[in-house]
Design an enzyme around this catalytic site. Structure first.
Site, PDB file in Angstrom:
ATOM      1  N   HIS A  96     -21.936  27.316  19.624  1.00 43.27           N
ATOM      2  CA  HIS A  96     -22.891  28.309  19.111  1.00 43.27           C
ATOM      3  C   HIS A  96     -22.850  29.600  19.910  1.00 43.27           C
ATOM      4  CE1 HIS A  96     -24.386  24.130  18.696  1.00 43.27           C
ATOM      5  NE2 HIS A  96     -24.488  24.484  17.425  1.00 43.27           N
TER       6      HIS A  96
HETATM    7 FE1  FES Z   1     -24.693  25.261  21.458  1.00 42.13          FE
HETATM    8 FE2  FES Z   1     -23.080  25.281  23.586  1.00 42.13          FE
HETATM    9  S1  FES Z   1     -23.881  26.948  22.499  1.00 42.13           S
HETATM   10  S2  FES Z   1     -23.829  23.574  22.479  1.00 42.13           S
END
Ligand code: FES
Length: 131
Positions: A96
């Site tokens: 993410h």
């Molecule tokens: Fe979501 Fe690493 S940014 S698990």
């Protein structure tokens, strides 16, 4: 019990190794002088999870952190010099988009906390015991 010994003899400056400890990857990174300087130069006021570089490092130039993103647990990229390391030169979590700096501190993206520093000790100049 459940400790892992790491031989860092052949980990050159700018390189890193990953070892498994209690089922988790642990990143051992031989930081460059520039990476150390960058980590030390960051004001605490810029940090989401404020910690000095010094508080996270036992012995220069080695940074040792648990390689599990503090958002939802993916393994961040950045162990190989050809990996994306994010906007702050440490690690980048592709799940993410969390960016960690050269002290493993969270700098951008959804992760709330810095990469954890495991318990460890230097047994000699070339041997580290994790756990
Ligand atoms: Fe979501 Fe690493 S940014 S698990």
């Amino acid at each position: 019990l459940a400790s892992t010994d790491v031989d860092i003899t052949h980990v050159a400056e700018g390189q890193a190794v990953t070892v498994m400890w209690r089922g988790k990857p642990v990143f051992v990174r031989h930081r460059t002088a520039k990476e150390i300087e960058e980590a030390k130069a960051v004001p605490l006021s810029e940090l989401r999870d404020p910690q000095t570089d010094q508080a996270r490092v036992t012995r220069e130039p080695w940074l040792i952190v648990v390689g599990v993103c503090t958002h939802l647990g993916c393994v961040p990229l950045g162990q190989k010099s050809t990996d994306p390391r994010g906007d702050y030169g440490g690690w980048f979590c592709p799940c993410h988009g969390s960016h960690y700096d050269t002290a493993g501190r969270i700098r951008r993206g959804p992760a709330p906390l810095n990469l954890a520093v495991p318990e460890y000790e230097f047994r000699s100049d070339t041997q580290v015991r994790i756990g």
